[in-house]
Design a protein around this motif. Structure first.
Motif, PDB file in Angstrom:
ATOM      1  N   UNK A  73      14.341  -7.619  -0.120  1.00 27.37           N
ATOM      2  CA  UNK A  73      13.743  -6.875  -1.231  1.00 27.37           C
ATOM      3  C   UNK A  73      12.255  -7.177  -1.376  1.00 27.37           C
ATOM      4  N   UNK A  74      11.835  -8.393  -1.065  1.00 28.15           N
ATOM      5  CA  UNK A  74      10.411  -8.734  -1.131  1.00 28.15           C
ATOM      6  C   UNK A  74       9.625  -7.967  -0.062  1.00 28.15           C
ATOM      7  N   UNK A  75      10.153  -7.910   1.154  1.00 34.83           N
ATOM      8  CA  UNK A  75       9.488  -7.143   2.220  1.00 34.83           C
ATOM      9  C   UNK A  75       9.486  -5.659   1.865  1.00 34.83           C
ATOM     10  N   UNK A  76      10.583  -5.169   1.304  1.00 33.63           N
ATOM     11  CA  UNK A  76      10.664  -3.762   0.907  1.00 33.63           C
ATOM     12  C   UNK A  76       9.636  -3.435  -0.172  1.00 33.63           C
ATOM     13  N   UNK A  77       9.423  -4.351  -1.126  1.00 34.29           N
ATOM     14  CA  UNK A  77       8.422  -4.114  -2.169  1.00 34.29           C
ATOM     15  C   UNK A  77       7.014  -4.125  -1.580  1.00 34.29           C
ATOM     16  N   UNK A  78       6.741  -5.031  -0.660  1.00 31.26           N
ATOM     17  CA  UNK A  78       5.427  -5.042   0.012  1.00 31.26           C
ATOM     18  C   UNK A  78       5.200  -3.711   0.727  1.00 31.26           C
ATOM     19  N   UNK A  79       6.219  -3.235   1.444  1.00 31.79           N
ATOM     20  CA  UNK A  79       6.104  -1.959   2.149  1.00 31.79           C
ATOM     21  C   UNK A  79       5.884  -0.808   1.170  1.00 31.79           C
ATOM     22  N   UNK A  80       6.621  -0.797   0.064  1.00 33.22           N
ATOM     23  CA  UNK A  80       6.490   0.270  -0.927  1.00 33.22           C
ATOM     24  C   UNK A  80       5.105   0.270  -1.555  1.00 33.22           C
ATOM     25  N   UNK A  81       4.595  -0.914  -1.877  1.00 31.70           N
ATOM     26  CA  UNK A  81       3.256  -0.996  -2.462  1.00 31.70           C
ATOM     27  C   UNK A  81       2.205  -0.465  -1.501  1.00 31.70           C
ATOM     28  N   UNK A  82       2.375  -0.754  -0.225  1.00 29.92           N
ATOM     29  CA  UNK A  82       1.407  -0.268   0.750  1.00 29.92           C
ATOM     30  C   UNK A  82       1.532   1.239   0.958  1.00 29.92           C
ATOM     31  N   UNK A  83       2.756   1.732   1.036  1.00 31.69           N
ATOM     32  CA  UNK A  83       2.968   3.163   1.263  1.00 31.69           C
ATOM     33  C   UNK A  83       2.400   4.021   0.142  1.00 31.69           C
ATOM     34  N   UNK A  84       2.471   3.547  -1.091  1.00 35.11           N
ATOM     35  CA  UNK A  84       2.011   4.323  -2.246  1.00 35.11           C
ATOM     36  C   UNK A  84       0.557   4.050  -2.606  1.00 35.11           C
ATOM     37  N   UNK A  85      -0.081   3.136  -1.927  1.00 33.09           N
ATOM     38  CA  UNK A  85      -1.461   2.787  -2.266  1.00 33.09           C
ATOM     39  C   UNK A  85      -2.394   3.958  -1.978  1.00 33.09           C
ATOM     40  N   UNK A  86      -3.429   4.106  -2.795  1.00 35.42           N
ATOM     41  CA  UNK A  86      -4.434   5.128  -2.504  1.00 35.42           C
ATOM     42  C   UNK A  86      -5.101   4.834  -1.159  1.00 35.42           C
ATOM     43  N   UNK A  87      -5.591   5.860  -0.535  1.00 43.21           N
ATOM     44  CA  UNK A  87      -6.177   5.741   0.807  1.00 43.21           C
ATOM     45  C   UNK A  87      -7.275   4.687   0.883  1.00 43.21           C
TER      46      UNK A  87
END
Length: 169
Positions: A73-87
């Motif tokens: 879940x920690x890796x998934x949250x890191x991935x989600x934060x990066x995927x949704x980050x502004x360009x």
């Protein structure tokens, strides 16, 4: 079905606070990480709150946990934060030197750096933590963790695409 935008900022802050605490119950921590991942992926307004409340250092410490669900879940949250980050937060010039894995305070020359998500994603520190605590960990990597690691690796490689395509002089 309820929209993720109906959640209130105090609720998100409370969930984030449970993620930032190191003494949280494993079940609560696992559920909190999963909730924050879903919020980050499904609500842009609340994504900004999640990204400001949850510290990257705490996510790294959760990857060091012996609980595989918390790690995943920690890796998934890191991935989600990066995927949704502004360009502009995702991409950055890679002209600065890599951050040292010895430099846990994320400082260089006495000046605190403003670390972008790409710096965090490619930092040696997170790569070493994933290698030592997940891949070389005492248990076999599960299907969901393998998927999250694949996503993480893809995001990391995509950050380097521009450099890879640069022609040599």
């Amino acid at each position: 079905v309820v929209s993720w935008d109906n959640l209130t900022p105090p609720f998100v802050q409370r969930v984030a606070k449970s993620v930032n605490r190191h003494s949280a119950d494993a079940t609560i921590l696992q559920k909190s990480l999963a909730i924050l991942e879903s919020i980050a992926l499904n609500s842009y307004e609340l994504y900004k709150l999640v990204s400001s409340e949850v510290t990257f250092g705490n996510l790294i410490s959760h990857i060091q946990s012996s609980n595989q669900e918390i790690q995943c879940n920690a890796v998934a949250l890191i991935n989600a934060l990066f995927l949704r980050a502004p360009e502009e937060k995702r991409k950055r010039a890679h002209s600065e030197a890599d951050l040292s894995d010895e430099d846990e305070s994320w400082q260089r020359n006495g000046l605190e750096l403003s670390i972008t998500l790409s710096d965090n994603l490619n930092a040696k520190q997170i790569r070493n933590v994933i290698l030592n605590h997940v891949i070389r960990g005492p248990r076999q990597v599960g299907t969901e963790m393998a998927h999250q690691l694949y996503v993480h690796q893809t995001l990391s490689f995509n950050l380097l695409e521009e450099r890879r395509m640069t022609k040599f002089d």
